[in-house]
Design a protein around this motif. Structure first.
Motif, PDB file in Angstrom:
ATOM      1  N   ILE A 260       0.858  -1.182   0.000  1.00  0.00           N
ATOM      2  CA  ILE A 260       0.000   0.000   0.000  1.00  0.00           C
ATOM      3  C   ILE A 260       0.894   1.232   0.000  1.00  0.00           C
ATOM      4  CG2 ILE A 260      -1.793   1.328   1.183  1.00  0.00           C
ATOM      5  CD1 ILE A 260      -2.697  -1.263   2.537  1.00  0.00           C
ATOM      6  N   ASP A 261       0.973   1.936  -1.127  1.00  0.00           N
ATOM      7  CA  ASP A 261       1.692   3.209  -1.210  1.00  0.00           C
ATOM      8  C   ASP A 261       0.675   4.318  -0.977  1.00  0.00           C
ATOM      9  OD1 ASP A 261       4.084   1.862  -2.134  1.00  0.00           O
ATOM     10  OD2 ASP A 261       3.063   1.651  -4.053  1.00  0.00           O
ATOM     11  N   PHE A 262       0.764   5.031   0.147  1.00  0.00           N
ATOM     12  CA  PHE A 262      -0.242   6.060   0.403  1.00  0.00           C
ATOM     13  C   PHE A 262       0.272   7.472   0.142  1.00  0.00           C
ATOM     14  CE2 PHE A 262       1.722   5.081   4.492  1.00  0.00           C
ATOM     15  CZ  PHE A 262       1.880   6.300   5.134  1.00  0.00           C
ATOM     16  N   ASN A 263       1.501   7.607  -0.330  1.00  0.00           N
ATOM     17  CA  ASN A 263       2.043   8.902  -0.748  1.00  0.00           C
ATOM     18  C   ASN A 263       3.299   8.620  -1.553  1.00  0.00           C
ATOM     19  OD1 ASN A 263       2.978  11.520  -1.059  1.00  0.00           O
ATOM     20  ND2 ASN A 263       3.476  11.831   1.080  1.00  0.00           N
ATOM     21  N   TRP A 299      -0.074  13.276   6.051  1.00  0.00           N
ATOM     22  CA  TRP A 299      -0.529  12.195   5.181  1.00  0.00           C
ATOM     23  C   TRP A 299      -0.979  11.011   6.020  1.00  0.00           C
ATOM     24  CZ3 TRP A 299      -1.060  13.544   0.289  1.00  0.00           C
ATOM     25  CH2 TRP A 299      -0.309  14.637  -0.177  1.00  0.00           C
ATOM     26  N   GLY A 300      -2.079  10.376   5.603  1.00  0.00           N
ATOM     27  CA  GLY A 300      -2.589   9.256   6.377  1.00  0.00           C
ATOM     28  C   GLY A 300      -3.162   8.151   5.526  1.00  0.00           C
ATOM     29  N   VAL A 301      -3.147   6.948   6.087  1.00  0.00           N
ATOM     30  CA  VAL A 301      -3.841   5.814   5.489  1.00  0.00           C
ATOM     31  C   VAL A 301      -4.545   5.078   6.620  1.00  0.00           C
ATOM     32  CG1 VAL A 301      -1.764   4.350   5.629  1.00  0.00           C
ATOM     33  CG2 VAL A 301      -3.641   3.732   4.075  1.00  0.00           C
ATOM     34  N   ILE A 302      -5.832   4.803   6.418  1.00  0.00           N
ATOM     35  CA  ILE A 302      -6.635   4.055   7.390  1.00  0.00           C
ATOM     36  C   ILE A 302      -6.981   2.723   6.731  1.00  0.00           C
ATOM     37  CG2 ILE A 302      -8.702   4.057   8.819  1.00  0.00           C
ATOM     38  CD1 ILE A 302      -8.735   7.121   8.539  1.00  0.00           C
ATOM     39  N   TRP A 303      -6.436   1.655   7.280  1.00  0.00           N
ATOM     40  CA  TRP A 303      -6.503   0.318   6.677  1.00  0.00           C
ATOM     41  C   TRP A 303      -7.361  -0.577   7.562  1.00  0.00           C
ATOM     42  CZ3 TRP A 303      -1.888  -3.339   7.713  1.00  0.00           C
ATOM     43  CH2 TRP A 303      -2.102  -4.599   7.139  1.00  0.00           C
ATOM     44  N   THR A 304      -8.504  -0.994   7.045  1.00  0.00           N
ATOM     45  CA  THR A 304      -9.419  -1.882   7.761  1.00  0.00           C
ATOM     46  C   THR A 304      -9.769  -3.062   6.856  1.00  0.00           C
ATOM     47  OG1 THR A 304     -11.536  -0.970   6.984  1.00  0.00           O
ATOM     48  CG2 THR A 304     -10.414   0.215   8.791  1.00  0.00           C
ATOM     49  N   PRO A 305     -10.449  -4.092   7.378  1.00  0.00           N
ATOM     50  CA  PRO A 305     -10.842  -5.207   6.507  1.00  0.00           C
ATOM     51  C   PRO A 305     -11.781  -4.792   5.381  1.00  0.00           C
ATOM     52  CG  PRO A 305     -10.982  -5.835   8.814  1.00  0.00           C
ATOM     53  CD  PRO A 305     -10.764  -4.359   8.797  1.00  0.00           C
ATOM     54  N   ALA A 306     -12.474  -3.680   5.542  1.00  0.00           N
ATOM     55  CA  ALA A 306     -13.477  -3.271   4.560  1.00  0.00           C
ATOM     56  C   ALA A 306     -13.012  -2.177   3.609  1.00  0.00           C
ATOM     57  CB  ALA A 306     -14.742  -2.797   5.274  1.00  0.00           C
ATOM     58  N   ILE A 308      -9.596   0.857   2.402  1.00  0.00           N
ATOM     59  CA  ILE A 308      -8.348   1.601   2.556  1.00  0.00           C
ATOM     60  C   ILE A 308      -8.701   3.051   2.260  1.00  0.00           C
ATOM     61  CG2 ILE A 308      -6.010   1.974   1.704  1.00  0.00           C
ATOM     62  CD1 ILE A 308      -5.997  -0.957   0.818  1.00  0.00           C
ATOM     63  N   THR A 309      -8.440   3.941   3.205  1.00  0.00           N
ATOM     64  CA  THR A 309      -8.790   5.354   3.059  1.00  0.00           C
ATOM     65  C   THR A 309      -7.523   6.192   3.096  1.00  0.00           C
ATOM     66  OG1 THR A 309     -10.899   4.969   4.186  1.00  0.00           O
ATOM     67  CG2 THR A 309     -10.135   7.257   4.026  1.00  0.00           C
ATOM     68  N   TYR A 310      -7.337   7.029   2.060  1.00  0.00           N
ATOM     69  CA  TYR A 310      -6.184   7.917   1.992  1.00  0.00           C
ATOM     70  C   TYR A 310      -6.608   9.307   2.471  1.00  0.00           C
ATOM     71  CZ  TYR A 310      -4.805   4.203  -1.264  1.00  0.00           C
ATOM     72  OH  TYR A 310      -4.528   2.988  -1.846  1.00  0.00           O
ATOM     73  N   THR A 319     -10.373   6.473  -1.678  1.00  0.00           N
ATOM     74  CA  THR A 319     -10.772   5.266  -0.945  1.00  0.00           C
ATOM     75  C   THR A 319     -10.723   4.053  -1.865  1.00  0.00           C
ATOM     76  OG1 THR A 319     -13.115   5.662  -1.444  1.00  0.00           O
ATOM     77  CG2 THR A 319     -12.281   6.490   0.669  1.00  0.00           C
ATOM     78  N   VAL A 320     -10.494   2.898  -1.269  1.00  0.00           N
ATOM     79  CA  VAL A 320     -10.576   1.604  -1.944  1.00  0.00           C
ATOM     80  C   VAL A 320     -11.531   0.744  -1.120  1.00  0.00           C
ATOM     81  CG1 VAL A 320      -9.316  -0.475  -2.614  1.00  0.00           C
ATOM     82  CG2 VAL A 320      -8.237   1.773  -2.866  1.00  0.00           C
TER      83      VAL A 320
END
Length: 365
Positions: A260-263, A299-306, A308-310, A319-320
């Motif tokens: 996961i590249d978030f930046n 810069w942030g990434v929020i990674w959950t089972p449901a 991926i939020t940038y 979002t993914v």
């Protein structure tokens, strides 16, 4: 002592995924060094996986995320066009009076045109929405003007790690890159190019006489702390164009993808991208953002089972939500610079730095 040899590259067949945009993802050889161990890894391959040649790939797509210099978010599609609502003023026509000659002369009637009053247009200025996601706490004592966010800054999560880089050495749990990326013989990482001082972690790119005056950059990973799911926030800025700056999550298992590249700036200062790599053939789902990278941003990434939020500066910019793309294994936070001089891009013309003020991480409740 563990002796490692280089010169091998991994080949992954990249296929384009919907919503993807231009990207070059050559592999990177990483040597993580500490007092007693040396670990060899590839961006695209961790130590222990099979090795052969790697071929970079360029992706193209249609969607674009944008942010202006005032950090106002906007979203556009190639065929999206805005419309402006105008005021339509109607004209009233009064029929003329027909005069019939009477026997008795009657004084003519004077007709006064009615006055039409149009209500003035009222412009309402809506104040910007407050940050709903971790941004930081204003502080004049911090190089970036923001201290790390509070422990309860992210609903549903608990702060599990924070580091303000206030010392003069690298904190425990972090390891520095050394070695040369196999896909670009002109690139090199050096431990001297990672510096902690004056409240900042700095990754510095400059022509190093110790490496035949080639461009050498800095990189490191939080290899001592792996998590499955969580939220990561990094406050940083770039000094100028040249080396690519990347913030990413990397798997601890000797298999790749996921990533996961978030930046990821691709050598520019006018914008960045976020990409999730998934599937055995390295499929990619990417978002792009226009923003001034020379300014301080969180810069942030929020990674959950449901999902991926940038995020940037407390606001969502991508979002993914396709769960088949979302990693479900332990990953670590990596921060790095890299040049691509041998490939003809992302090559500095002057010394440049990627400065990090702090890192804050949160675990799901």
């Amino acid at each position: 002592m563990l002796v490692c040899e280089f010169g091998f590259m991994k080949k992954f067949t990249d296929t384009q995924f919907s919503k993807s945009v231009s990207l070059s993802r050559p592999s990177k050889v990483i040597i993580l060094s500490s007092t007693f161990t040396v670990v060899v890894s590839l961006v695209g391959l961790r130590a222990g996986a099979s090795i052969d040649a790697y071929t970079p790939v360029h992706l193209s797509g249609a969607s674009t995320q944008a942010m202006n210099s005032s950090s106002t978010l906007s979203y556009s599609l190639d065929r999206h066009h805005g419309t402006r609502n105008g005021f339509n003023q109607s004209t009233t026509t009064i029929a003329p009076t027909t005069t019939i000659a009477p026997t008795t002369t009657i004084a003519p009637t004077t007709t006064i045109a009615p006055t039409t009053t149009i209500a003035p247009t009222t412009t309402t200025t809506v104040p910007p929405a407050p940050s709903l996601l971790p941004l930081g706490v204003p502080s004049n004592s911090e190089p970036s003007g923001m201290a790390p966010p509070s422990a309860n800054a992210l609903t549903g999560f608990t702060q599990s790690y924070v580091n303000d880089f206030s010392g003069s050495s690298l904190p425990a749990g972090w390891d520095v890159y050394t070695g040369s990326p196999g896909s670009d013989p002109g690139a090199q990482w050096g431990s001297a190019h990672v510096v902690v001082s004056n409240g900042l972690l700095s990754l510095n790119a400059w022509q190093d006489p110790g490496y035949n005056n080639s461009w050498v950059t800095g990189g490191l990973c939080q290899c001592g702390l792996a998590r499955t799911y969580g939220a990561y926030f990094v406050r940083s800025r770039l000094t100028g164009t040249g080396p690519t700056g990347v913030m990413l999550l990397w798997p601890t298992a000797p298999v790749w993808p996921p990533e996961i590249d978030f930046n990821e700036t691709n050598g520019q200062t006018s914008g960045t991208s976020a990409t999730v790599h998934f599937g055995s053939t390295n499929k990619q789902d990417q978002r792009k953002l226009s923003i001034d990278m020379t300014q301080w941003h969180t810069w942030g990434v929020i990674w959950t089972p449901a999902s991926i939020t940038y995020t940037v500066d407390g606001k969502v910019w991508g979002t993914v939500t396709n769960t088949s793309e979302i990693p479900n294994q332990p990953m670590t936070l990596d921060l790095q610079q890299q040049t691509w001089c041998g490939s003809g891009w992302a090559c500095p013309s002057s010394p440049q730095s990627m400065s990090v003020d702090w890192v804050a991480e949160y675990s799901m409740n």
